[in-house]
Design a protein around this motif. Structure first.
Motif, short mmCIF file in Angstrom:
data_model
loop_
_atom_site.label_atom_id
_atom_site.label_comp_id
_atom_site.label_asym_id
_atom_site.label_seq_id
_atom_site.Cartn_x
_atom_site.Cartn_y
_atom_site.Cartn_z
N TRP A 90 -43.82 -46.31 -55.30
CA TRP A 90 -42.51 -46.83 -54.91
C TRP A 90 -42.18 -48.05 -55.76
O TRP A 90 -43.06 -48.85 -56.11
CB TRP A 90 -42.54 -47.22 -53.43
CG TRP A 90 -41.19 -47.56 -52.88
CD1 TRP A 90 -40.27 -46.72 -52.36
CD2 TRP A 90 -40.60 -48.87 -52.81
NE1 TRP A 90 -39.15 -47.39 -51.96
CE2 TRP A 90 -39.32 -48.73 -52.23
CE3 TRP A 90 -41.03 -50.15 -53.19
CZ2 TRP A 90 -38.47 -49.79 -52.01
CZ3 TRP A 90 -40.19 -51.22 -52.98
CH2 TRP A 90 -38.92 -51.04 -52.39
N LYS A 99 -32.43 -49.08 -51.25
CA LYS A 99 -33.02 -47.78 -51.56
C LYS A 99 -33.32 -47.05 -50.24
O LYS A 99 -33.92 -47.60 -49.33
CB LYS A 99 -34.29 -47.93 -52.37
CG LYS A 99 -34.97 -46.58 -52.67
CD LYS A 99 -36.28 -46.75 -53.45
CE LYS A 99 -36.01 -47.01 -54.93
NZ LYS A 99 -37.27 -46.96 -55.72
N ASN A 101 -35.38 -44.02 -48.83
CA ASN A 101 -36.39 -42.99 -49.01
C ASN A 101 -36.34 -42.02 -47.84
O ASN A 101 -36.20 -42.43 -46.69
CB ASN A 101 -37.79 -43.61 -49.10
CG ASN A 101 -38.05 -44.22 -50.46
OD1 ASN A 101 -37.62 -45.34 -50.74
ND2 ASN A 101 -38.74 -43.49 -51.31
N GLU A 165 -33.79 -41.72 -52.65
CA GLU A 165 -35.04 -41.31 -53.28
C GLU A 165 -35.77 -40.31 -52.39
O GLU A 165 -35.90 -40.51 -51.19
CB GLU A 165 -35.92 -42.52 -53.56
CG GLU A 165 -37.14 -42.21 -54.42
CD GLU A 165 -37.77 -43.47 -54.97
OE1 GLU A 165 -37.55 -43.79 -56.15
OE2 GLU A 165 -38.49 -44.15 -54.21
N CYS A 204 -29.61 -41.47 -57.55
CA CYS A 204 -30.58 -40.61 -56.90
C CYS A 204 -31.81 -40.51 -57.79
O CYS A 204 -31.67 -40.27 -59.00
CB CYS A 204 -29.98 -39.22 -56.64
SG CYS A 204 -31.02 -38.14 -55.63
N SER A 205 -33.00 -40.69 -57.22
CA SER A 205 -34.21 -40.68 -58.02
C SER A 205 -35.32 -39.91 -57.32
O SER A 205 -35.26 -39.65 -56.11
CB SER A 205 -34.68 -42.11 -58.31
OG SER A 205 -35.02 -42.77 -57.12
N HIS A 206 -36.33 -39.55 -58.09
CA HIS A 206 -37.48 -38.82 -57.56
C HIS A 206 -38.72 -39.68 -57.58
O HIS A 206 -38.92 -40.48 -58.50
CB HIS A 206 -37.73 -37.55 -58.39
CG HIS A 206 -38.95 -36.80 -57.98
ND1 HIS A 206 -40.18 -36.97 -58.58
CD2 HIS A 206 -39.14 -35.87 -57.00
CE1 HIS A 206 -41.07 -36.19 -57.99
NE2 HIS A 206 -40.47 -35.51 -57.03
N ASN A 212 -43.83 -42.24 -51.31
CA ASN A 212 -42.83 -41.96 -50.25
C ASN A 212 -43.49 -41.99 -48.87
O ASN A 212 -43.07 -41.30 -47.95
CB ASN A 212 -42.20 -40.58 -50.51
CG ASN A 212 -40.84 -40.42 -49.86
OD1 ASN A 212 -40.05 -41.37 -49.80
ND2 ASN A 212 -40.55 -39.24 -49.37
#
Length: 248
Positions: A90, A99, A101, A165, A204-206, A212
């Motif tokens: 993270w 952010k 998650n 995320e 938007c992110s991975h 996570n």
């Protein structure tokens, strides 16, 4: 026909999974198309709308759609989408952003739970919540549902700059590329994309599952079916501990 007689009869899902191990990709997609056509005709019969319905024509039309999609997919596969960066841990959101998650927990025969946690640019948890529904969704649909839940909560709370995320690369890719389609999962993607326009900035992110962990934990909170629990203060010690571990 002989293969169908050997297939499980417990449910259509069990039968489809069994056939997937026996058939090649083209044969399986043909079976799915014909099953779809049969279901379409069945609905017409149930709801009394059978006038001018010819099952043979319907089946032929569905098979034609399948072949046209196959040709389109061959062309589309020649164009490689941009690679999405994959992080293992993270990280802080950009300055002035929060952010979100998200993660989903599929509880077989019980329902699906969506977990989300919102953290500010300093890594502080500002909100965490879970929603549980009775639907028995597949994992891919559940991950999209978790993303939709997280964005919805961020909008309700009035945040302006948001980074979503997820550890589902397919969900992230669909949102970033604004993919559209007719399957139920695209209704969730459409909702996310539509809600993103209410923020002054949206990204938007991975992240891999190891990054996570808080959302993974929150998705397992106990809550009644058809309800949600949103915390904005006095977070459980487990959440605070996991948040601190992200900086070690």
């Amino acid at each position: 026909m002989g293969l169908l007689l050997e297939a499980p009869t417990t449910s259509f899902v069990d039968r489809l999974v069994w056939l997937a191990e026996k058939l090649n990709k083209d044969a399986l997609s043909s079976f799915a198309s014909l099953a779809w056509a049969a279901w379409f005709c069945r609905n017409k019969e149930v709801f009394g709308d059978v006038e001018n319905i010819n099952p043979s024509y319907v089946a032929t039309g569905f098979m034609k759609l399948k072949m046209e999609y196959g040709e389109y997919n061959k062309v589309g596969s020649m164009v490689h989408p941009p690679q999405i960066p994959m992080r293992s841990t993270w990280s802080l959101p950009p300055t002035t952003f929060v952010k979100i998650n998200v993660d989903a927990h599929v509880r077989h025969d019980v329902g699906v739970s969506f977990g989300m946690v919102i953290r500010d640019e300093g890594g502080n948890v500002v909100a965490a919540g879970v929603r549980r529904i009775a639907s028995n969704w597949r994992p891919a649909l559940a991950e999209a549902g978790a993303a939709q839940f997280g964005v919805e909560v961020a909008r309700r709370m009035g945040f302006e700059k948001v980074m979503l995320e997820s550890d589902s690369i397919n969900v992230v890719q669909a949102i970033r590329q604004r993919q559209r389609g007719a399957a139920p999962i695209f209704l969730l993607f459409d909702d996310i994309i539509d809600m993103s326009s209410y923020f002054s900035s949206f990204q938007c992110s991975h992240v891999k599952r190891a990054g996570n962990t808080i959302a993974h934990n929150v998705a397992r909170w106990d809550v009644m079916v058809g309800s949600e629990n949103i915390c904005t203060h006095s977070f459980p010690q487990s959440i605070q501990t996991l948040a601190g571990l992200d900086f070690l």
